[in-house]
Scaffold this motif. Structure first.
Motif, short mmCIF file in Angstrom:
data_model
loop_
_atom_site.label_atom_id
_atom_site.label_comp_id
_atom_site.label_asym_id
_atom_site.label_seq_id
_atom_site.Cartn_x
_atom_site.Cartn_y
_atom_site.Cartn_z
N TRP A 1 0.83 -1.20 0.00
CA TRP A 1 0.00 0.00 0.00
C TRP A 1 0.87 1.26 0.00
O TRP A 1 1.95 1.28 0.60
N GLU B 1 0.01 4.53 -6.17
CA GLU B 1 -1.15 5.19 -6.76
C GLU B 1 -1.48 4.52 -8.08
O GLU B 1 -0.58 4.16 -8.85
N ARG C 1 -10.28 1.85 9.04
CA ARG C 1 -9.02 2.21 8.38
C ARG C 1 -9.07 1.68 6.96
O ARG C 1 -9.35 0.49 6.73
N TRP D 1 -7.28 1.43 3.03
CA TRP D 1 -6.13 1.53 2.14
C TRP D 1 -6.66 1.57 0.71
O TRP D 1 -7.54 0.78 0.35
N SER D 2 -6.13 2.45 -0.10
CA SER D 2 -6.60 2.55 -1.47
C SER D 2 -5.49 3.11 -2.37
O SER D 2 -4.73 3.99 -1.95
N TYR E 1 -11.53 7.01 -3.45
CA TYR E 1 -12.43 5.92 -3.08
C TYR E 1 -13.69 6.48 -2.44
O TYR E 1 -13.78 7.66 -2.11
N ARG F 1 -8.63 11.06 -2.97
CA ARG F 1 -7.20 10.80 -3.10
C ARG F 1 -6.89 9.37 -2.68
O ARG F 1 -7.67 8.73 -1.95
N THR G 1 -4.56 6.65 -0.55
CA THR G 1 -4.02 6.70 0.81
C THR G 1 -2.52 6.46 0.80
O THR G 1 -1.95 5.98 -0.19
N GLY G 2 -1.89 6.75 1.91
CA GLY G 2 -0.48 6.43 2.08
C GLY G 2 -0.31 4.97 2.47
O GLY G 2 -1.28 4.21 2.57
N GLY H 1 -2.47 3.68 5.26
CA GLY H 1 -3.90 3.81 5.09
C GLY H 1 -4.41 5.11 5.69
O GLY H 1 -3.64 5.99 6.10
N GLU H 2 -5.72 5.23 5.75
CA GLU H 2 -6.35 6.43 6.30
C GLU H 2 -7.42 6.01 7.29
O GLU H 2 -8.32 5.24 6.95
N HIS I 1 -10.61 6.70 9.66
CA HIS I 1 -11.78 7.56 9.80
C HIS I 1 -12.47 7.21 11.13
O HIS I 1 -13.07 6.14 11.26
#
Length: 289
Positions: free
Chosen positions: A130, A133, A203, A205-206, A210, A253, A255-256, A259-260, A262
């Motif tokens: 992950w 891009e 959490r 990941w993309s 998304y 966008r 993710t890093g 992940g991100e 929320h």
């Protein structure tokens, strides 16, 4: 007699060198080559690899050796990759060719005469964890063919076309359970006050923008075990009330690598309902844009 012998030796040496040069005339079999690789397995420990060959032929009459030297040209991908040939890690030099190193030169021994020549094996490898891009990226490399005297006698363009597809994954953190099912226990609800859950989160990941959607089986209500009573509740993500009918919310966008996260929170306003066990099932869906 000595003068005659010396002259004969010079003549032999002269013709010997001329014959050796005519025997060794390495060339690339093509002026350009494209290697295509796709990151099909994205995730922790993921890796993509592609084997390819660069073929060198000898237009001379005998057998000779040469060296391949690689340097970046034009466009360059942001993806880190590793290039190997046999057991050797191959260093790709800067665009101006730079100073050759032990790793930048790939020795090609014994190129036979004829159109078949010798195929030099390579392997392109890059991590597909992950943080990538989605999209296609291209790396352009100039491959130089250097003869036994250190002279560049031919060049070819080598292109790496790397494709990263759209991919997503999610995990509920701060809740009990494992794999695809997690549970949030609200404990004993008090009817005369606002009840809130302990903080938890999704959490994601993309590799691309998304969207996330939440679909409640109870249409935003906790349902009594026997179905006789309902208690309305709300779910908040990042502090904002979430639609529980499956309408997606978009994030623009990728993710890093981590992940991100929320943050999520369940909130139950004061209510009137009969005693008993209540529950609802929410399906969380994340979709790559």
């Amino acid at each position: 007699m000595r003068n005659v012998a010396f002259l004969a030796a010079l003549i032999l040496n002269f013709y010997g060198a001329h014959a050796s040069a005519s025997d060794c005339a390495p060339r690339f079999t093509q002026s350009s080559q494209t290697v295509t690789v796709s990151a099909t397995d994205i995730g922790v420990g993921g890796e993509a690899r592609e084997n390819f060959q660069i073929r060198v032929q000898n237009e001379g009459k005998g057998e000779c050796s040469a060296t391949l030297r690689l340097a970046r040209q034009g466009t360059s991908t942001a993806i880190r990759y590793v290039l190997t040939s046999g057991g050797q890690f191959v260093e790709v030099l800067p665009a101006d060719l730079g100073v050759p190193t032990a790793r930048s030169d790939v020795f090609v021994p014994g190129v036979p005469s004829g159109a078949n020549g010798r195929a030099v094996p390579f392997r392109l490898t890059f991590a597909t964890e992950w943080g990538l891009e989605s999209g296609q990226q291209r790396e352009e490399i100039l491959v130089s063919l250097v003869d036994e005297q250190g002279v560049t006698i031919d060049t070819m363009s080598l292109y790496f076309d790397i494709t990263v597809p759209s991919a997503v994954d999610l995990r509920i953190v701060g809740a009990t359970g494992a794999n695809a099912i997690a549970e949030v226990d609200l404990g004993d609800l008090e009817a005369d006050r606002v009840n809130v859950s302990d903080p938890f989160a999704v959490r994601i990941w993309s590799t691309s923008p998304y969207s996330v959607s939440f679909q409640s089986e109870g249409n935003g209500a906790l349902i009594h075990r026997d179905g006789a009573s309902r208690i309305a509740y709300s779910l908040r993500m990042n502090g904002t009330k979430v639609d529980l009918t499956g309408i997606p919310r978009s994030f623009g966008r990728a993710t890093g690598p981590l992940g991100e996260a929320h943050p999520l929170l369940i909130e139950v306003q004061p209510f009137i309902a009969e005693a008993g066990d209540y529950g609802d099932r929410i399906s969380v869906t994340v979709t790559a844009g």
